[in-house]
Write a protein that holds these residues in place. Structure first.
Motif, short mmCIF file in Angstrom:
data_model
loop_
_atom_site.label_atom_id
_atom_site.label_comp_id
_atom_site.label_asym_id
_atom_site.label_seq_id
_atom_site.Cartn_x
_atom_site.Cartn_y
_atom_site.Cartn_z
N ILE A 66 19.87 -7.59 -16.81
CA ILE A 66 19.33 -7.56 -15.45
C ILE A 66 17.91 -8.10 -15.56
O ILE A 66 17.08 -7.53 -16.27
N LYS A 67 17.64 -9.22 -14.93
CA LYS A 67 16.35 -9.88 -15.16
C LYS A 67 15.26 -9.43 -14.20
O LYS A 67 14.10 -9.40 -14.56
N MET A 68 15.67 -9.10 -12.99
CA MET A 68 14.66 -8.71 -11.99
C MET A 68 15.34 -7.86 -10.93
O MET A 68 16.50 -8.07 -10.61
N VAL A 69 14.60 -6.90 -10.42
CA VAL A 69 15.09 -6.13 -9.28
C VAL A 69 13.90 -5.72 -8.43
O VAL A 69 12.84 -5.37 -8.95
N LYS A 70 14.06 -5.82 -7.14
CA LYS A 70 13.06 -5.25 -6.23
C LYS A 70 13.79 -4.72 -5.00
O LYS A 70 14.84 -5.25 -4.62
N VAL A 71 13.25 -3.67 -4.45
CA VAL A 71 13.91 -3.00 -3.33
C VAL A 71 12.93 -2.92 -2.16
O VAL A 71 11.81 -2.43 -2.32
N LEU A 72 13.38 -3.43 -1.02
CA LEU A 72 12.52 -3.45 0.17
C LEU A 72 13.11 -2.54 1.24
O LEU A 72 14.33 -2.42 1.34
N PRO A 73 12.24 -1.94 2.04
CA PRO A 73 12.77 -1.16 3.15
C PRO A 73 13.43 -2.08 4.17
O PRO A 73 13.10 -3.26 4.25
N ARG A 74 14.36 -1.55 4.92
CA ARG A 74 15.09 -2.35 5.90
C ARG A 74 15.09 -1.60 7.22
O ARG A 74 15.29 -0.39 7.24
N ARG A 75 14.86 -2.32 8.29
CA ARG A 75 14.92 -1.69 9.60
C ARG A 75 16.31 -1.88 10.20
O ARG A 75 16.90 -2.94 9.99
N PRO A 76 16.91 -0.99 10.93
CA PRO A 76 16.31 0.31 11.28
C PRO A 76 16.50 1.37 10.20
O PRO A 76 15.86 2.40 10.24
N PHE A 77 17.36 1.11 9.23
CA PHE A 77 17.54 2.11 8.18
C PHE A 77 18.01 1.42 6.91
O PHE A 77 18.39 0.24 6.93
N GLY A 78 18.00 2.14 5.83
CA GLY A 78 18.49 1.61 4.57
C GLY A 78 17.45 0.78 3.83
O GLY A 78 16.28 0.74 4.20
#
Ligand SMILES: *[C@@H]1O[C@H](CO)[C@@H](O)[C@H](O)[C@H]1NC(C)=O
Ligand SMILES: *[C@@H]1O[C@H](CO)[C@@H](O)[C@H](O)[C@H]1NC(C)=O
Ligand SMILES: *[C@@H]1O[C@H](CO)[C@@H](O)[C@H](O)[C@H]1NC(C)=O
Length: 356
Positions: A66-78
């Motif tokens: 796994i070379k890269m991971v980033k997690v962003l908030p999402r509207r309206p949820f998740g």
């Protein structure tokens, strides 16, 4: 002439300035989990299963790193996760119902193939959903294989006529000998190579049953079609044609050069989901899409999935990579606390098999 870079850069800067505070907030809220984190691995496993399930050509792939991971908030949820994965080809054809965990990774001595994928994954309470995924695959370089083992096989181009001839010889043998007396058709030539000692060609190919019996197929007027209904049957073969050294002629007619065809075919159990593959395969075949192997030694994992409907849902802005890669440092920010936006050195993750 003015460089086109300047306006592009200006556009980027302008675009970024115009981007509202929410984007900056998102950037600051971006999480960079470790690449070897169990949660990251779960997301990667989910993505790879999706990619294998959607792929109609070549072999199943498994995770190498796994070379890269980033997690962003999402509207309206998740949340939305972005993953960069390095995969390796296994020995299981995509039509093989075996789960990828049970498939053997093709070793570098058999001309290994890697795949690189960018995946966008939706994370909600109920689980994951792949929003988009884009992959490419390519074989190890010839120099690398040669360096590793001078005698190791090097994949031939898939349009090499020797591969096609060998697959046809193998298929003819299978059609002459299979116990159910059904005429099978070549679906896909998946890989192959030639050797000098012994002089021969070795191929792997996928087959499917047609609606013709062995006898019916002898009639050139008969149209034999791959069956996709409940009588569907498909499998995978390995065939070799070895050219035997010429026999000295003592008297009489000179003999044609002798060859030996060896064959190893497996028909898959349809209860395990093989017909599903066939339906997809035949559906795509009807669309006249060029083979992902054209001019190549491997069938490119050009799997490209773009769930337009889901992509159109409102979610956090995709921050351009160029912004994410550069720390957004404001003077007011206390530099003693880690600034989200700077990936900590927990990526790329471990290499599970080997590096190509
Ligand atoms: C896959 O491997 C697991 C663990 O080794 C085993 O329990 C399972 O039976 C295998 N599945 C198949 C379909 O061979
Ligand atoms: C196989 O199916 C095709 C298309 O449906 C049909 O034209 C052909 O006659 C069938 N052949 C046999 C032997 O049933
Ligand atoms: C996905 O499809 C939409 C609509 O066709 C397109 O606008 C978008 O650029 C595509 N995304 C990718 C990553 O190809």
């Amino acid at each position: 002439m003015r460089s086109p870079v300047a306006p592009a850069l200006l556009g980027l800067i302008l675009g970024f300035c115009i981007a509202n505070a929410a984007v900056l907030l998102d950037l600051l809220q971006t999480e960079f989990p470790a690449c070897d984190d169990p949660e990251t691995e779960r997301m990667a496993d989910f993505a790879v299963n999706h990619i294998n399930a959607k792929n109609n050509h070549g072999y199943k792939f498994d995770i190498n790193s796994i070379k890269m991971v980033k997690v962003l908030p999402r509207r309206p949820f998740g949340k939305v996760a972005f993953l960069e994965l390095n995969l390796l080809e296994t020995k299981c054809h995509v039509s093989n119902p075996l789960p990828v965990e049970n498939c053997t990774i093709r070793p570098p001595t058999e001309h290994a193939v890697e795949g690189d994928c960018d995946v966008k994954l939706l994370i909600v309470d109920e689980g994951y959903k792949v929003l988009s995924s884009h992959c490419h695959s390519s074989e190890d370089s010839v120099e690398d294989v040669r360096r590793l083992c001078p005698d190791c096989p090097i994949l031939s181009r898939l349009d090499d006529s020797k591969l096609k001839e060998t697959a046809n010889s193998g298929l003819a043998k299978f059609n002459a000998e299979n116990v159910d007396g059904i005429h099978y058709q070549l679906l896909e030539l998946s890989r192959g190579f030639s050797t000098h000692l012994p002089l021969g060609t070795h191929v792997e190919f996928a087959i499917a049953a047609t609606n013709c019996s062995r006898q019916q197929a002898q009639d050139p007027a008969e149209h034999c079609h791959v069956v996709t209904d409940e009588h569907a049957r498909n499998g995978f073969c390995k065939a070799s044609v070895i050219h035997l050294p010429p026999v000295p002629v003592v008297d009489g007619e000179p003999k044609p050069p002798a060859e030996e065809v060896t064959l190893d075919c497996t028909l898959y159990d349809h209860q395990a989901g093989g017909s599903h593959f066939l339906e997809h395969y035949m559906h795509h075949l009807g669309k006249n899409i060029p083979s992902p192997g054209t001019g190549r030694r491997v069938l490119d994992l050009i799997h490209s999935h773009n769930d337009t409907h889901a992509s159109h849902e409102s979610h956090s802005a995709e921050v351009p990579a160029v912004v994410a890669a550069k720390p957004v440092v404001k003077r007011a920010v206390d530099l003693t606390v880690p600034i989200s936006g700077i990936p900590p050195p927990v990526c790329p993750g471990r290499i599970r098999h080997f590096k190509i």
